[in-house]
Design a protein around this motif. Structure first.
Motif, short mmCIF file in Angstrom:
data_model
loop_
_atom_site.label_atom_id
_atom_site.label_comp_id
_atom_site.label_asym_id
_atom_site.label_seq_id
_atom_site.Cartn_x
_atom_site.Cartn_y
_atom_site.Cartn_z
N ILE A 188 -15.34 15.02 -57.27
CA ILE A 188 -14.81 14.27 -56.13
C ILE A 188 -14.90 12.76 -56.32
O ILE A 188 -14.00 12.02 -55.88
CB ILE A 188 -15.51 14.71 -54.81
CG1 ILE A 188 -14.79 14.08 -53.61
CG2 ILE A 188 -16.99 14.36 -54.83
CD1 ILE A 188 -13.34 14.44 -53.47
N ALA A 189 -15.94 12.27 -56.99
CA ALA A 189 -16.06 10.83 -57.20
C ALA A 189 -14.89 10.32 -58.05
O ALA A 189 -14.31 9.26 -57.76
CB ALA A 189 -17.40 10.49 -57.87
N ARG A 190 -14.53 11.08 -59.06
CA ARG A 190 -13.42 10.69 -59.93
C ARG A 190 -12.10 10.69 -59.16
O ARG A 190 -11.28 9.78 -59.32
CB ARG A 190 -13.36 11.66 -61.11
CG ARG A 190 -12.31 11.33 -62.16
CD ARG A 190 -12.21 12.44 -63.19
NE ARG A 190 -11.74 13.69 -62.59
CZ ARG A 190 -11.56 14.81 -63.26
NH1 ARG A 190 -11.82 14.87 -64.55
NH2 ARG A 190 -11.12 15.90 -62.65
N THR A 191 -11.92 11.69 -58.32
CA THR A 191 -10.69 11.77 -57.53
C THR A 191 -10.59 10.60 -56.56
O THR A 191 -9.54 9.96 -56.44
CB THR A 191 -10.63 13.11 -56.76
OG1 THR A 191 -10.63 14.18 -57.69
CG2 THR A 191 -9.37 13.19 -55.90
N LEU A 192 -11.67 10.31 -55.85
CA LEU A 192 -11.67 9.18 -54.91
C LEU A 192 -11.45 7.85 -55.64
O LEU A 192 -10.70 6.99 -55.17
CB LEU A 192 -12.97 9.15 -54.13
CG LEU A 192 -13.15 10.25 -53.07
CD1 LEU A 192 -14.57 10.26 -52.53
CD2 LEU A 192 -12.15 10.07 -51.93
N ALA A 193 -12.10 7.69 -56.79
CA ALA A 193 -11.94 6.45 -57.55
C ALA A 193 -10.50 6.25 -57.98
O ALA A 193 -10.01 5.12 -58.08
CB ALA A 193 -12.86 6.47 -58.78
N GLU A 229 -6.68 5.98 -43.91
CA GLU A 229 -7.87 6.82 -43.79
C GLU A 229 -7.86 7.87 -44.89
O GLU A 229 -6.80 8.27 -45.38
CB GLU A 229 -7.93 7.51 -42.42
CG GLU A 229 -6.75 8.43 -42.15
CD GLU A 229 -6.80 9.10 -40.78
OE1 GLU A 229 -7.79 8.92 -40.06
OE2 GLU A 229 -5.83 9.81 -40.44
N VAL A 230 -9.05 8.28 -45.29
CA VAL A 230 -9.22 9.42 -46.19
C VAL A 230 -9.99 10.47 -45.42
O VAL A 230 -11.10 10.21 -44.93
CB VAL A 230 -10.00 9.03 -47.47
CG1 VAL A 230 -10.20 10.25 -48.35
CG2 VAL A 230 -9.29 7.92 -48.23
N GLU A 261 -20.99 8.37 -50.78
CA GLU A 261 -21.48 7.26 -51.62
C GLU A 261 -20.33 6.59 -52.35
O GLU A 261 -20.27 5.35 -52.44
CB GLU A 261 -22.50 7.80 -52.60
CG GLU A 261 -23.26 6.74 -53.39
CD GLU A 261 -22.48 6.21 -54.60
OE1 GLU A 261 -22.63 5.01 -54.93
OE2 GLU A 261 -21.71 7.01 -55.19
N THR A 262 -19.40 7.38 -52.87
CA THR A 262 -18.26 6.82 -53.61
C THR A 262 -17.35 6.02 -52.68
O THR A 262 -16.89 4.92 -53.05
CB THR A 262 -17.45 7.95 -54.27
OG1 THR A 262 -18.31 8.74 -55.10
CG2 THR A 262 -16.32 7.39 -55.12
N ALA A 263 -17.09 6.55 -51.50
CA ALA A 263 -16.23 5.84 -50.54
C ALA A 263 -16.86 4.51 -50.12
O ALA A 263 -16.16 3.49 -50.00
CB ALA A 263 -15.99 6.72 -49.31
N LEU A 264 -18.17 4.49 -49.91
CA LEU A 264 -18.86 3.23 -49.56
C LEU A 264 -18.78 2.24 -50.71
O LEU A 264 -18.54 1.04 -50.50
CB LEU A 264 -20.32 3.53 -49.21
CG LEU A 264 -20.57 4.20 -47.85
CD1 LEU A 264 -22.03 4.63 -47.73
CD2 LEU A 264 -20.20 3.24 -46.71
#
Length: 311
Positions: free
Chosen positions: A17-22, A33-34, A51-54
């Motif tokens: 998910i971190a990779r996708t959000l990045a 919005e996400v 954490e990634t969104a922040l």
């Protein structure tokens, strides 16, 4: 600039998910919005996403879900989406820089457009495949929906399309299906949409061939009947009966192929019979003939007399 609601269903997606959000960060100026739907995750999906969104200052909200169903999770987010445009991507895929802005630019360039479909890159079991281009659509939404079900237009991958919240309206994903729920959703939306395309790749679609095929091997007959019941609700959109029958044949042929490749020739033959009874394009007629011939040969070679001769 009009804002977009990004919808991401996620189940045990802490690794990806971190990779996708990045991958969405380059589009921040158009993201309103996400909506991350954490669907019954047993890992740290929500914590990693938060954490990634922040870190990237993405306007993300986490919606808790117990659907255990991607379509159901998307439906929850559709109920809460606030922006005029909707973009959906899965929690293990990658958005490509500029893709969302290209979709929005196309929507703004043509008055009345409420759905834009882009190209996408497909990565199967880690191997990059060719770019998949969007189909040739017409000005008629209903004609597009019929051609989509017939297989004359390439399937839309979630992550390659932008659609207005207005045209979605009350349309929702069917839930509880093992496969093809995206197709049924897009067919309903497409039937009432003014549609445009862009040839720019919008995202990278990650596919596991084994996991994809596994869907067709668990309770195959029961799952097929569940899916067919959902398919048979589409005439309420005005979609032609012939297109529904062709879709039924296409899915049955796909199931037959998977069972044939895995050595379950009896089940393959059963679904091949369903495919043969449906209206088919010339290429699918030929596929049916080839599989039928191969199954017939296998059965002849599997008789006790043939086994004795081989011994």
């Amino acid at each position: 600039m009009e804002a977009v609601s990004i919808i991401i269903p996620a189940h045990d997606a802490a690794r990806t998910i971190a990779r996708t959000l990045a991958s969405l960060v380059s589009e921040k100026e158009v993201i309103g919005e996400v909506l991350l739907v954490d669907d019954s995750s047993s890992d740290a999906t929500a914590a990693v996403a938060t954490e990634t969104a922040l870190r990237f200052a993405l306007p993300m909200r986490v919606i808790k879900s117990s659907c255990r169903d991607a379509g159901g999770s998307r439906n929850l987010a559709l109920e809460q989406a606030r922006c005029p445009w909707i973009y959906m991507i899965d929690a293990d895929d990658l958005h490509l820089e500029g893709g969302l802005r290209a979709l929005l630019a196309k929507a703004r360039a043509r008055s009345g457009v409420d759905m834009v479909v882009g190209a996408f890159r497909r990565r199967v079991d880690g191997e990059e495949r060719s770019t998949k281009m969007p189909g040739v659509y017409t000005a008629s939404g209903l004609a597009n929906a019929c051609a989509y079900l017939d297989g004359r237009i390439r399937s839309i991958a979630v992550g390659s399309a932008l659609v207005s919240r207005r045209v979605i309206g009350e349309t929702r994903f069917p839930v509880g299906l093992a496969y093809d729920e995206d197709t049924l959703f897009w067919a309903r939306v497409m039937a009432k949409a003014s549609l445009a395309v862009v040839t720019k790749p919008i995202f990278i679609y990650f596919v596991s061939a084994e996991r994809s095929d596994d869907r067709f091997t668990i309770r195959p007959a029961a799952r097929f009947l569940e899916w067919r019941r959902a398919l048979r609700r589409l005439p309420s959109c005005g979609i032609a009966e012939r297109s529904l029958k062709m879709r039924e044949g296409l899915v049955a042929l796909k199931i037959a192929r998977v069972h044939y490749m895995r050595g379950d020739f009896d089940m393959a033959a059963k679904f091949l019979t369903v495919a043969e009874a449906a209206p088919r394009a010339a290429a699918d007629v030929w596929r049916c003939m080839r599989y039928r011939l191969k199954i017939t040969l296998w059965r002849r070679l599997s008789t006790p007399a043939a086994q004795l001769q081989r011994a």
